[in-house]
Design a protein around this motif. Structure first.
Motif, mmCIF file in Angstrom:
data_model
loop_
_atom_site.group_PDB
_atom_site.id
_atom_site.type_symbol
_atom_site.label_atom_id
_atom_site.label_comp_id
_atom_site.label_asym_id
_atom_site.label_seq_id
_atom_site.Cartn_x
_atom_site.Cartn_y
_atom_site.Cartn_z
ATOM 1 N N MET A 135 -29.627 -42.223 32.670
ATOM 2 C CA MET A 135 -29.661 -40.782 32.463
ATOM 3 C C MET A 135 -31.104 -40.268 32.526
ATOM 4 O O MET A 135 -32.063 -40.994 32.301
ATOM 5 C CB MET A 135 -29.056 -40.407 31.111
ATOM 6 C CG MET A 135 -27.577 -40.704 30.983
ATOM 7 S SD MET A 135 -26.548 -39.772 32.136
ATOM 8 C CE MET A 135 -26.861 -38.095 31.603
ATOM 9 N N ARG A 136 -31.240 -38.971 32.849
ATOM 10 C CA ARG A 136 -32.533 -38.292 32.888
ATOM 11 C C ARG A 136 -32.429 -36.978 32.116
ATOM 12 O O ARG A 136 -31.351 -36.421 31.949
ATOM 13 C CB ARG A 136 -32.956 -37.999 34.339
ATOM 14 C CG ARG A 136 -33.192 -39.256 35.190
ATOM 15 C CD ARG A 136 -34.440 -39.985 34.742
ATOM 16 N NE ARG A 136 -34.749 -41.140 35.591
ATOM 17 C CZ ARG A 136 -34.270 -42.348 35.403
ATOM 18 N NH1 ARG A 136 -33.425 -42.581 34.415
ATOM 19 N NH2 ARG A 136 -34.603 -43.350 36.203
ATOM 20 N N LEU A 137 -33.593 -36.501 31.646
ATOM 21 C CA LEU A 137 -33.665 -35.228 30.930
ATOM 22 C C LEU A 137 -34.789 -34.396 31.531
ATOM 23 O O LEU A 137 -35.919 -34.853 31.654
ATOM 24 C CB LEU A 137 -33.934 -35.455 29.437
ATOM 25 C CG LEU A 137 -34.204 -34.197 28.591
ATOM 26 C CD1 LEU A 137 -32.983 -33.277 28.558
ATOM 27 C CD2 LEU A 137 -34.626 -34.587 27.173
ATOM 28 N N GLN B 166 -44.116 -34.397 24.234
ATOM 29 C CA GLN B 166 -44.480 -35.441 25.196
ATOM 30 C C GLN B 166 -44.835 -36.736 24.464
ATOM 31 O O GLN B 166 -44.437 -37.831 24.886
ATOM 32 C CB GLN B 166 -45.646 -34.963 26.057
ATOM 33 C CG GLN B 166 -45.269 -33.832 27.011
ATOM 34 C CD GLN B 166 -46.471 -33.214 27.690
ATOM 35 O OE1 GLN B 166 -47.569 -33.175 27.123
ATOM 36 N NE2 GLN B 166 -46.271 -32.717 28.898
ATOM 37 N N ASN B 167 -45.564 -36.604 23.356
ATOM 38 C CA ASN B 167 -45.900 -37.786 22.552
ATOM 39 C C ASN B 167 -44.640 -38.413 21.969
ATOM 40 O O ASN B 167 -44.517 -39.650 21.912
ATOM 41 C CB ASN B 167 -46.851 -37.396 21.422
ATOM 42 C CG ASN B 167 -48.237 -37.034 21.932
ATOM 43 O OD1 ASN B 167 -48.636 -37.471 23.011
ATOM 44 N ND2 ASN B 167 -48.965 -36.236 21.167
ATOM 45 N N LEU B 168 -43.697 -37.591 21.545
ATOM 46 C CA LEU B 168 -42.447 -38.099 20.984
ATOM 47 C C LEU B 168 -41.681 -38.905 22.022
ATOM 48 O O LEU B 168 -41.151 -39.995 21.716
ATOM 49 C CB LEU B 168 -41.592 -36.940 20.480
ATOM 50 C CG LEU B 168 -40.206 -37.299 19.940
ATOM 51 C CD1 LEU B 168 -40.296 -38.223 18.737
ATOM 52 C CD2 LEU B 168 -39.436 -36.024 19.578
ATOM 53 N N ALA B 169 -41.619 -38.406 23.250
ATOM 54 C CA ALA B 169 -40.922 -39.133 24.315
ATOM 55 C C ALA B 169 -41.559 -40.496 24.549
ATOM 56 O O ALA B 169 -40.860 -41.498 24.754
ATOM 57 C CB ALA B 169 -40.920 -38.306 25.598
ATOM 58 N N ARG B 170 -42.890 -40.542 24.477
ATOM 59 C CA ARG B 170 -43.581 -41.827 24.655
ATOM 60 C C ARG B 170 -43.274 -42.770 23.487
ATOM 61 O O ARG B 170 -43.000 -43.970 23.690
ATOM 62 C CB ARG B 170 -45.090 -41.596 24.787
ATOM 63 C CG ARG B 170 -45.524 -41.084 26.147
ATOM 64 C CD ARG B 170 -47.032 -41.141 26.319
ATOM 65 N NE ARG B 170 -47.697 -40.114 25.518
ATOM 66 C CZ ARG B 170 -47.980 -38.896 25.974
ATOM 67 N NH1 ARG B 170 -47.640 -38.556 27.208
ATOM 68 N NH2 ARG B 170 -48.595 -38.026 25.200
ATOM 69 N N GLU B 171 -43.294 -42.242 22.272
ATOM 70 C CA GLU B 171 -43.025 -43.079 21.100
ATOM 71 C C GLU B 171 -41.605 -43.640 21.117
ATOM 72 O O GLU B 171 -41.363 -44.759 20.647
ATOM 73 C CB GLU B 171 -43.234 -42.251 19.825
ATOM 74 C CG GLU B 171 -44.695 -41.906 19.556
ATOM 75 C CD GLU B 171 -44.846 -40.930 18.411
ATOM 76 O OE1 GLU B 171 -43.821 -40.643 17.749
ATOM 77 O OE2 GLU B 171 -45.975 -40.450 18.176
ATOM 78 N N HIS C 89 -37.677 -30.892 20.316
ATOM 79 C CA HIS C 89 -37.839 -32.274 19.849
ATOM 80 C C HIS C 89 -36.491 -32.894 19.477
ATOM 81 O O HIS C 89 -36.276 -34.102 19.641
ATOM 82 C CB HIS C 89 -38.790 -32.320 18.656
ATOM 83 C CG HIS C 89 -38.302 -31.581 17.452
ATOM 84 N ND1 HIS C 89 -38.295 -30.200 17.373
ATOM 85 C CD2 HIS C 89 -37.808 -32.027 16.265
ATOM 86 C CE1 HIS C 89 -37.812 -29.838 16.195
ATOM 87 N NE2 HIS C 89 -37.516 -30.921 15.506
ATOM 88 N N ILE C 90 -35.556 -32.057 19.016
ATOM 89 C CA ILE C 90 -34.230 -32.578 18.675
ATOM 90 C C ILE C 90 -33.467 -32.965 19.945
ATOM 91 O O ILE C 90 -32.732 -33.963 19.967
ATOM 92 C CB ILE C 90 -33.438 -31.559 17.837
ATOM 93 C CG1 ILE C 90 -34.137 -31.358 16.486
ATOM 94 C CG2 ILE C 90 -31.994 -32.017 17.633
ATOM 95 C CD1 ILE C 90 -33.464 -30.350 15.582
ATOM 96 N N SER C 91 -33.662 -32.180 21.012
ATOM 97 C CA SER C 91 -33.043 -32.548 22.294
ATOM 98 C C SER C 91 -33.548 -33.909 22.756
ATOM 99 O O SER C 91 -32.778 -34.742 23.256
ATOM 100 C CB SER C 91 -33.354 -31.482 23.358
ATOM 101 O OG SER C 91 -32.774 -30.246 23.015
ATOM 102 N N ILE C 92 -34.842 -34.150 22.586
ATOM 103 C CA ILE C 92 -35.435 -35.428 23.000
ATOM 104 C C ILE C 92 -34.890 -36.571 22.143
ATOM 105 O O ILE C 92 -34.533 -37.643 22.657
ATOM 106 C CB ILE C 92 -36.972 -35.354 22.902
ATOM 107 C CG1 ILE C 92 -37.502 -34.340 23.919
ATOM 108 C CG2 ILE C 92 -37.604 -36.727 23.132
ATOM 109 C CD1 ILE C 92 -38.976 -34.019 23.758
ATOM 110 N N GLN C 93 -34.797 -36.367 20.841
ATOM 111 C CA GLN C 93 -34.269 -37.402 19.949
ATOM 112 C C GLN C 93 -32.809 -37.706 20.279
ATOM 113 O O GLN C 93 -32.382 -38.871 20.284
ATOM 114 C CB GLN C 93 -34.412 -36.954 18.500
ATOM 115 C CG GLN C 93 -35.849 -36.923 18.012
ATOM 116 C CD GLN C 93 -35.987 -36.265 16.649
ATOM 117 O OE1 GLN C 93 -35.326 -35.282 16.356
ATOM 118 N NE2 GLN C 93 -36.857 -36.817 15.810
ATOM 119 N N ALA C 94 -32.024 -36.660 20.564
ATOM 120 C CA ALA C 94 -30.620 -36.872 20.923
ATOM 121 C C ALA C 94 -30.508 -37.614 22.249
ATOM 122 O O ALA C 94 -29.680 -38.518 22.408
ATOM 123 C CB ALA C 94 -29.898 -35.522 21.003
#
Length: 256
Positions: free
Chosen positions: A219-221, A234-239, A203-208
């Motif tokens: 950019m893409r991850l 997945q929900n975090l990425a959507r939010e 989740h920290i990778s997604i936030q960064a």
């Protein structure tokens, strides 16, 4: 020169995330006897079960565990001693401190030197240290070497009672294939591989990455791995409004 015969104790047979165990299994310059199946392994790669696996045999071992004190030398330990002697094992390597705590007495009985390789939770988690802390001290006394994968872990092992002269710092490095990679940077893509569990902190990778996208929107991850926190990530990425830029690739085979 003849390779030394090494018994490698591992709790799991072939967990795909434990690449370090498989590296030791296949890349060490030794004739490896692989034992797996629990903190005190129950199976040999070549011989099969070290102890009988039928219902009554397992029940008797369970009764033995509860009726006799911790100092009792169990049927399971005796089976490991027989294996070590019959296979003429010259040295043993235990993956994880808990495994070492479970097999050191058998190694001592068989006269086999023991190296214990710590990896993380086994050196730091309170619940583990509460259960195994006193056993660790006895294990440290017998073991020839204690391996830690970071300087912090080595300091922790010393605090737990491991003699400083026995502690060896060896970081888990990448596979040799990584040194041959020549990146072209043709894709503006970050890749992160790891289980979706709290300690891997996907989740920290997604936030960064969300902060990176603010400056570099193309950019893409790509996230490889699986685990109980995947849906939350997945929900975090959507939010964060970046779901279209984050790929959840699932488990990645080592070859890929």
């Amino acid at each position: 020169m003849q390779k030394p015969i090494l018994a490698l104790f591992s709790p799991n047979e072939n967990r795909y995330t434990e690449t370090f165990v498989q590296a030791h299994r296949h890349l060490l310059n030794a004739d490896v006897r692989y034992l797996y199946g629990g903190w005190r392994p129950q199976f040999s790669e070549t011989r099969g079960p070290l102890v009988e696996q039928d219902f009554w045999s397992r029940t008797l071992r369970l009764i033995e565990k509860h009726l006799f004190p911790a100092t009792h030398f169990s049927t399971h330990e005796k089976a490991i001693v027989r294996f070590l002697k019959e296979e003429k094992v010259e040295v043993a390597l235990a993956e994880f401190g808990v495994t070492g705590a479970k097999v050191y007495r058998a190694c001592r009985e068989a006269g086999v030197p023991l190296i214990v390789h710590f990896h993380g939770f086994d050196a730091f988690m309170d619940v583990t240290l509460k259960e195994y802390g006193s056993i660790y001290r006895d294990m440290f006394s017998y073991a020839s070497f204690i391996v830690g994968v970071s300087r912090q872990m080595c300091a922790q092992l010393e605090q737990l009672g491991a003699p400083k002269e026995k502690i060896v710092h060896t970081a888990c490095g990448p596979a040799t294939a990584f040194f041959e990679i020549q990146p072209t940077f043709s894709e503006r893509t970050f890749i992160a591989v790891g289980r979706f569990v709290p300690k891997k902190a996907q989740h920290i990778s997604i936030q960064a990455f969300a902060r990176v996208v603010e400056r570099f929107p193309d950019m893409r991850l790509r996230l490889g791995g699986e685990g109980p926190l995947m849906e939350s990530c997945q929900n975090l990425a959507r939010e964060l409004g970046i779901a279209d830029k984050v790929e959840f690739a699932g488990p990645i085979p080592h070859e890929r």
